[in-house]
Design a protein around this motif. Structure first.
Motif, PDB file in Angstrom:
ATOM      1  N   MET A   1       1.116  -1.487   0.270  1.00  0.00           N
ATOM      2  CA  MET A   1       0.452  -0.158  -0.021  1.00  0.00           C
ATOM      3  C   MET A   1       0.721   1.300  -0.203  1.00  0.00           C
ATOM      4  O   MET A   1       1.679   1.482   0.793  1.00  0.00           O
ATOM      5  CB  MET A   1      -1.073   0.083   1.587  1.00  0.00           C
ATOM      6  N   GLY A   2       0.703   2.184  -0.741  1.00  0.00           N
ATOM      7  CA  GLY A   2       1.265   3.418  -1.094  1.00  0.00           C
ATOM      8  C   GLY A   2       0.683   5.018  -1.113  1.00  0.00           C
ATOM      9  O   GLY A   2      -0.593   4.383  -1.877  1.00  0.00           O
ATOM     10  N   TYR A   3       0.789   5.737  -1.585  1.00  0.00           N
ATOM     11  CA  TYR A   3       0.871   6.642  -1.692  1.00  0.00           C
ATOM     12  C   TYR A   3       1.053   7.250  -2.521  1.00  0.00           C
ATOM     13  O   TYR A   3       2.125   7.399  -3.030  1.00  0.00           O
ATOM     14  CB  TYR A   3       0.632   8.110  -0.110  1.00  0.00           C
ATOM     15  N   LYS A   4      -0.354   8.412  -3.682  1.00  0.00           N
ATOM     16  CA  LYS A   4      -0.040   9.048  -4.900  1.00  0.00           C
ATOM     17  C   LYS A   4      -0.601  10.247  -5.542  1.00  0.00           C
ATOM     18  O   LYS A   4      -1.517  10.383  -4.333  1.00  0.00           O
ATOM     19  CB  LYS A   4       0.323   7.921  -5.685  1.00  0.00           C
ATOM     20  N   PHE A  31     -11.282   8.188 -13.269  1.00  0.00           N
ATOM     21  CA  PHE A  31     -10.097   8.035 -13.085  1.00  0.00           C
ATOM     22  C   PHE A  31     -10.012   6.795 -11.659  1.00  0.00           C
ATOM     23  O   PHE A  31      -9.150   6.402 -11.248  1.00  0.00           O
ATOM     24  CB  PHE A  31      -9.161   9.165 -12.732  1.00  0.00           C
ATOM     25  N   VAL A  32     -10.720   7.863 -10.624  1.00  0.00           N
ATOM     26  CA  VAL A  32     -10.588   6.852  -9.364  1.00  0.00           C
ATOM     27  C   VAL A  32     -11.747   5.739  -9.906  1.00  0.00           C
ATOM     28  O   VAL A  32     -11.152   4.677  -9.230  1.00  0.00           O
ATOM     29  CB  VAL A  32     -11.392   7.675  -8.499  1.00  0.00           C
ATOM     30  N   VAL A  37      -8.993   2.887  -7.370  1.00  0.00           N
ATOM     31  CA  VAL A  37      -8.873   4.417  -6.115  1.00  0.00           C
ATOM     32  C   VAL A  37      -9.550   3.322  -4.218  1.00  0.00           C
ATOM     33  O   VAL A  37     -10.434   3.554  -4.510  1.00  0.00           O
ATOM     34  CB  VAL A  37      -8.160   5.409  -6.037  1.00  0.00           C
ATOM     35  N   LYS A  38      -8.880   3.160  -3.088  1.00  0.00           N
ATOM     36  CA  LYS A  38      -9.439   2.559  -2.494  1.00  0.00           C
ATOM     37  C   LYS A  38      -9.553   3.309  -1.594  1.00  0.00           C
ATOM     38  O   LYS A  38     -10.740   3.583  -0.964  1.00  0.00           O
ATOM     39  CB  LYS A  38      -8.399   1.635  -1.688  1.00  0.00           C
ATOM     40  N   ARG A  39      -8.751   4.730  -1.433  1.00  0.00           N
ATOM     41  CA  ARG A  39      -8.963   5.955  -0.213  1.00  0.00           C
ATOM     42  C   ARG A  39      -8.373   7.143  -0.715  1.00  0.00           C
ATOM     43  O   ARG A  39      -7.762   7.734  -1.110  1.00  0.00           O
ATOM     44  CB  ARG A  39      -8.846   5.005   1.104  1.00  0.00           C
ATOM     45  N   ALA A  63      -4.434  13.474  -3.755  1.00  0.00           N
ATOM     46  CA  ALA A  63      -4.186  12.494  -3.171  1.00  0.00           C
ATOM     47  C   ALA A  63      -4.463  11.328  -2.803  1.00  0.00           C
ATOM     48  O   ALA A  63      -5.746  10.917  -2.402  1.00  0.00           O
ATOM     49  CB  ALA A  63      -2.625  13.114  -2.198  1.00  0.00           C
ATOM     50  N   TYR A  64      -4.085   9.837  -2.772  1.00  0.00           N
ATOM     51  CA  TYR A  64      -4.769   8.817  -2.879  1.00  0.00           C
ATOM     52  C   TYR A  64      -4.251   8.238  -2.042  1.00  0.00           C
ATOM     53  O   TYR A  64      -2.623   7.830  -2.030  1.00  0.00           O
ATOM     54  CB  TYR A  64      -5.945   9.111  -3.990  1.00  0.00           C
TER      55      TYR A  64
END
Length: 66
Positions: A1-4, A31-32, A37-39, A63-64
């Protein structure tokens, strides 16, 4: 899991702003949906201006968590 972070841009023209904002919303929603995109952590809008200070565009940063 990471942030983008993903950045979207939209030109804003006089008397067409609501249509352009709806298009920008649809672009972000697509896009989501299409990228799993989970969160969403943060959404930020910033206007871009010309040399007279008039708003000519909008930059939306999302930011997701991936």
């Amino acid at each position: 899991m990471g942030y983008k972070v993903k950045t979207f841009g939209m030109e804003i023209r006089p008397l067409k702003t609501m249509k352009e904002l709806s298009s920008l919303d649809a672009m972000v929603n697509d896009f989501v949906t299409n990228n799993g995109v989970k969160r969403i952590i943060s959404v930020s809008d910033s206007p871009t201006t010309d040399d007279k200070g008039e708003t000519i565009g909008l930059v939306r940063v999302v930011a997701y968590e991936d």
